[in-house]
Design a protein around this motif. Sequence first.
Motif, mmCIF file in Angstrom:
data_model
loop_
_atom_site.group_PDB
_atom_site.id
_atom_site.type_symbol
_atom_site.label_atom_id
_atom_site.label_comp_id
_atom_site.label_asym_id
_atom_site.label_seq_id
_atom_site.Cartn_x
_atom_site.Cartn_y
_atom_site.Cartn_z
ATOM 1 N N GLU A 7 0.833 -1.213 0.000
ATOM 2 C CA GLU A 7 0.000 0.000 0.000
ATOM 3 C C GLU A 7 0.869 1.265 0.000
ATOM 4 O O GLU A 7 0.491 2.277 -0.581
ATOM 5 C CB GLU A 7 -0.937 0.006 1.209
ATOM 6 N N ILE A 8 2.041 1.201 0.643
ATOM 7 C CA ILE A 8 2.973 2.333 0.558
ATOM 8 C C ILE A 8 3.411 2.525 -0.882
ATOM 9 O O ILE A 8 3.409 3.650 -1.401
ATOM 10 C CB ILE A 8 4.213 2.105 1.449
ATOM 11 N N ALA A 9 3.799 1.429 -1.529
ATOM 12 C CA ALA A 9 4.259 1.512 -2.922
ATOM 13 C C ALA A 9 3.206 2.152 -3.828
ATOM 14 O O ALA A 9 3.521 2.987 -4.680
ATOM 15 C CB ALA A 9 4.629 0.115 -3.434
ATOM 16 N N ARG A 10 1.942 1.787 -3.613
ATOM 17 C CA ARG A 10 0.865 2.332 -4.451
ATOM 18 C C ARG A 10 0.631 3.810 -4.193
ATOM 19 O O ARG A 10 0.139 4.531 -5.064
ATOM 20 C CB ARG A 10 -0.420 1.543 -4.207
ATOM 21 N N ALA A 11 0.973 4.280 -2.978
ATOM 22 C CA ALA A 11 0.689 5.666 -2.600
ATOM 23 C C ALA A 11 1.889 6.599 -2.754
ATOM 24 O O ALA A 11 1.767 7.798 -2.483
ATOM 25 C CB ALA A 11 0.195 5.708 -1.149
ATOM 26 N N LEU A 12 3.037 6.084 -3.179
ATOM 27 C CA LEU A 12 4.240 6.919 -3.262
ATOM 28 C C LEU A 12 4.032 8.102 -4.204
ATOM 29 O O LEU A 12 3.361 7.984 -5.232
ATOM 30 C CB LEU A 12 5.426 6.082 -3.737
ATOM 31 N N PRO A 13 4.598 9.268 -3.857
ATOM 32 C CA PRO A 13 4.408 10.475 -4.681
ATOM 33 C C PRO A 13 4.928 10.292 -6.106
ATOM 34 O O PRO A 13 5.888 9.554 -6.334
ATOM 35 C CB PRO A 13 5.206 11.542 -3.924
ATOM 36 N N ARG A 14 4.277 10.983 -7.027
ATOM 37 C CA ARG A 14 4.623 10.875 -8.442
ATOM 38 C C ARG A 14 5.103 12.195 -9.036
ATOM 39 O O ARG A 14 5.255 12.306 -10.255
ATOM 40 C CB ARG A 14 3.402 10.369 -9.240
ATOM 41 N N ASP A 15 5.354 13.171 -8.157
ATOM 42 C CA ASP A 15 5.737 14.489 -8.661
ATOM 43 C C ASP A 15 7.183 14.850 -8.346
ATOM 44 O O ASP A 15 7.607 15.979 -8.577
ATOM 45 C CB ASP A 15 4.797 15.573 -8.117
ATOM 46 N N PHE A 16 7.958 13.883 -7.801
ATOM 47 C CA PHE A 16 9.389 14.121 -7.620
ATOM 48 C C PHE A 16 10.115 12.779 -7.605
ATOM 49 O O PHE A 16 9.507 11.724 -7.422
ATOM 50 C CB PHE A 16 9.684 14.924 -6.351
ATOM 51 N N ALA A 17 11.433 12.835 -7.797
ATOM 52 C CA ALA A 17 12.226 11.619 -7.938
ATOM 53 C C ALA A 17 12.760 11.129 -6.591
ATOM 54 O O ALA A 17 13.063 11.924 -5.702
ATOM 55 C CB ALA A 17 13.398 11.876 -8.889
ATOM 56 N N PHE A 18 12.874 9.815 -6.459
ATOM 57 C CA PHE A 18 13.447 9.173 -5.284
ATOM 58 C C PHE A 18 13.808 7.749 -5.688
ATOM 59 O O PHE A 18 13.492 7.307 -6.801
ATOM 60 C CB PHE A 18 12.459 9.176 -4.104
ATOM 61 N N THR A 19 14.478 7.031 -4.777
ATOM 62 C CA THR A 19 14.907 5.658 -5.062
ATOM 63 C C THR A 19 14.257 4.700 -4.072
ATOM 64 O O THR A 19 14.203 4.983 -2.873
ATOM 65 C CB THR A 19 16.437 5.536 -4.984
ATOM 66 N N VAL A 20 13.792 3.575 -4.582
ATOM 67 C CA VAL A 20 13.221 2.518 -3.742
ATOM 68 C C VAL A 20 14.101 1.280 -3.850
ATOM 69 O O VAL A 20 14.360 0.786 -4.944
ATOM 70 C CB VAL A 20 11.785 2.155 -4.168
ATOM 71 N N ILE A 21 14.575 0.807 -2.705
ATOM 72 C CA ILE A 21 15.250 -0.486 -2.633
ATOM 73 C C ILE A 21 14.255 -1.481 -2.031
ATOM 74 O O ILE A 21 13.524 -1.150 -1.100
ATOM 75 C CB ILE A 21 16.495 -0.433 -1.728
ATOM 76 N N THR A 22 14.229 -2.672 -2.551
ATOM 77 C CA THR A 22 13.361 -3.708 -1.978
ATOM 78 C C THR A 22 13.951 -5.079 -2.255
ATOM 79 O O THR A 22 14.658 -5.279 -3.254
ATOM 80 C CB THR A 22 11.922 -3.626 -2.510
ATOM 81 N N HIS A 23 13.694 -6.010 -1.359
ATOM 82 C CA HIS A 23 14.092 -7.411 -1.591
ATOM 83 C C HIS A 23 12.864 -8.249 -1.917
ATOM 84 O O HIS A 23 12.903 -9.478 -1.832
ATOM 85 C CB HIS A 23 14.850 -7.977 -0.394
ATOM 86 N N SER A 24 11.789 -7.559 -2.320
ATOM 87 C CA SER A 24 10.542 -8.235 -2.647
ATOM 88 C C SER A 24 10.201 -8.023 -4.125
ATOM 89 O O SER A 24 9.944 -6.886 -4.543
ATOM 90 C CB SER A 24 9.396 -7.695 -1.785
#
Length: 251
Positions: free
Chosen positions: A104-121
Amino acid sequence: MLTSQRKSLILDMLRREGQVVAKRAAEEFSLSEDTIRRDLREMAAEGLLRRVHGGAMPIAPDLPDFSARRAVSSDVKQRLGRAAADMVKPGQTIFLDGGTSTAEIARALPRDFAFTVITHSPTIAAELERHPTADVILIGGKLYKHSMVATGAAAMNQIALMRPDIFFLGVTAAHPVRGLSTGDFEEAAIKRHIAACSAETITLVTEEKLDAVSPHVIMPVSALSGMIVQEGIDEERLASYRALGIALLEA
């Protein structure tokens, strides 16, 4: 003392201390150990606690498989996910644990600026397939199918090279004394490793996970930077978590 009063006191002790030792409870409540043990047997039959030698422990939350958990997407988890996503700032690197709440966090992440997501899933990475501004780093290793996350030495070695700003940790249980816990030994180890590599660790907790204990400890609640809980939980239940000095956000 009425039976209902005794059982209420026992449950209070269980929430407060994460266990009930029959001898100590008998002394504290000025009752016989036989009375306490009888109450514990009845409460275990009612599904209120788990009997162990000499006393009782909280019920460990059930661990349905990932596909079953993914099919249940509640409004509560969506609210928690949005509250967590609002914490992300431009240019940050965040680590998303596996699980339905972090999805649910992934679905709600902002779309108006850049960032990096690390995941082992891989399932979390797939959620971000069409995200316009998120760079995604997928950690590999031995797949723990129950939670759909990579575990083991290969995953640990890759994570050791990362320094996320925020780790959004998934847990199956949280207790102010017994700590944050989950159902698998290897998964607990990798969660603990990610937290040690991260500047901050935040966890999302629905009501049924609060004051519960799972078999494998990840870390103390006091090691968190913050905890996001569903709104409407009695303040009395939250007081012991606030006393640990962590930020509590209700959503």
